[in-house]
Write an enzyme that holds these catalytic residues in place. Structure first.
Site, short mmCIF file in Angstrom:
data_model
loop_
_atom_site.label_atom_id
_atom_site.label_comp_id
_atom_site.label_asym_id
_atom_site.label_seq_id
_atom_site.Cartn_x
_atom_site.Cartn_y
_atom_site.Cartn_z
N ALA A 46 57.11 -21.98 35.72
CA ALA A 46 57.08 -21.47 34.29
C ALA A 46 57.40 -19.94 34.27
CB ALA A 46 55.58 -21.76 33.58
N ASP A 47 57.70 -19.55 33.12
CA ASP A 47 58.06 -18.18 32.99
C ASP A 47 56.63 -17.34 32.53
OD1 ASP A 47 60.62 -18.32 33.65
OD2 ASP A 47 61.03 -19.42 32.03
N GLY A 89 63.94 -19.75 31.76
CA GLY A 89 64.30 -18.98 32.35
C GLY A 89 65.63 -19.19 33.12
N GLY A 90 65.39 -20.43 33.68
CA GLY A 90 66.49 -20.73 34.72
C GLY A 90 67.52 -21.75 33.92
N GLU A 137 64.09 -30.17 31.35
CA GLU A 137 62.58 -29.95 31.75
C GLU A 137 61.81 -30.56 30.72
OE1 GLU A 137 62.79 -25.98 34.44
OE2 GLU A 137 62.70 -25.91 32.38
N SER A 196 62.70 -20.88 41.41
CA SER A 196 62.45 -20.71 42.65
C SER A 196 61.17 -21.30 43.40
CB SER A 196 62.38 -19.25 43.04
OG SER A 196 61.49 -18.73 41.96
N THR A 197 60.30 -21.41 42.52
CA THR A 197 59.02 -22.22 42.92
C THR A 197 59.12 -23.53 42.80
OG1 THR A 197 58.14 -20.66 41.38
CG2 THR A 197 56.38 -22.30 42.22
C1 5RP Z 1 63.87 -23.06 34.32
C2 5RP Z 1 62.45 -22.82 34.45
C3 5RP Z 1 61.51 -22.08 35.46
O1 5RP Z 1 60.38 -23.26 35.89
C4 5RP Z 1 60.99 -20.90 34.98
O2 5RP Z 1 62.05 -19.91 35.11
C5 5RP Z 1 60.14 -20.12 36.50
O3 5RP Z 1 61.04 -19.76 37.51
P1 5RP Z 1 60.49 -19.38 38.78
O4 5RP Z 1 59.91 -20.53 39.45
O5 5RP Z 1 61.92 -19.13 39.52
O6 5RP Z 1 59.99 -18.36 38.75
O7 5RP Z 1 61.85 -22.92 33.31
O8 5RP Z 1 64.28 -23.47 33.09
#
Ligand code: 5RP
Length: 239
Positions: A93-94, A106-107, A113, A37-38
């Site tokens: 990042a998570d 997380g995504g 990546e 999302s970021t």
């Molecule tokens: C995807 C990732 C994302 O960068 C991570 O999950 C952060 O996501 P968000 O910006 O939605 O908090 O590693 O694989």
């Protein structure tokens, strides 16, 4: 429980971080576009900014989702094989610890990546302040594994990490295994507190069947942290 107000503050933090990261993009730069999302916010701002400043960049996406988002925003995409090296990757990042070591994935885009981050001269992470942690591991660690032998690999991971029942979960979507862009499965592993992240990243990635882990140790150069009041804090990795 996450309230509407919390969501709003998170969004303000993400926007602030993405807005700051935009200032790092120079005319002619080769940029890796993260996933999440970021990263989505950054992509939209970037597309607008390129039109306004009349500058050009070459961009590589870290997932199919990002490819789609970038195209919708009007960005043209290039290919990592063609560009070979990138000046900068901007991603989310998570979790981020004080050394700027990360949990990502997380995504579900951890493999691309990591490949894109590795091809970049600099990795800049944008995040809301809630992603900063004292120790990595509160967020379940994504580990991408081949579909072939995934259960055997899972049991191997249990032994390596001394996991108990329920600490390793196969990521599911609508009751079916989530399949990554690379065609693999993902385990989400609850570790609570990771003490030796660098050693763990290495050990995990030497296990046959493990494609990549969501530990990104020593890779992030700058973290741009956006707060709920729209301010940013920029942290750089101690060399
Ligand atoms: C995807 C990732 C994302 O960068 C991570 O999950 C952060 O996501 P968000 O910006 O939605 O908090 O590693 O694989």
């Amino acid at each position: 429980m996450t309230t509407e107000f919390d969501e709003l503050s998170l969004d303000t933090g993400k926007r602030a971080a993405a807005g700051y990261a935009l200032g790092l993009v120079r005319d002619g730069a080769r940029i890796g576009l993260g996933t999440g999302s970021t990263a989505d916010i950054f992509i939209d701002l970037l597309a607008e900014d390129l039109r306004r400043r009349k500058i050009q960049i070459a961009a590589v996406a870290t997932s199919r989702r990002t490819e789609e988002r970038a195209r919708q925003a009007g960005l043209e995409l290039s290919d990592l094989n063609r560009l070979q090296r990138l000046d900068l990757t901007v991603d989310g990042a998570d979790e981020i610890d004080p050394e700027l070591d990360l949990i990502k994935g997380g995504g579900g885009a951890l493999l691309r990546e990591k490949i894109v981050a590795d091809a970049s001269d600099r990795l800049v992470i944008m995040a809301d302040a809630g992603k900063m942690v004292r120790w990595l591991g509160g967020f379940p660690l994504p580990v991408e594994v081949t579909q072939f032998g995934w259960e055997a690999t899972g049991r191997r991971l249990d032994r390596m990490l001394r996991l108990r029942d329920g600490e390793r979960r196969l990521r599911l979507v609508n009751g079916k295994p989530f399949v990554s862009d690379g065609g693999n499965y993902i385990f989400d592993i609850s570790l609570r507190r990771i003490r030796y992240a660098r050693a763990m990243e290495r050990r995990l990635e030497t296990l046959p069947g493990v494609v990549v882990s969501g530990l990104f140790v020593g890779r992030c150069d700058f973290a741009v942290i956006g707060t709920a009041d729209g301010m940013v804090q920029v942290l750089s990795r101690r060399s």
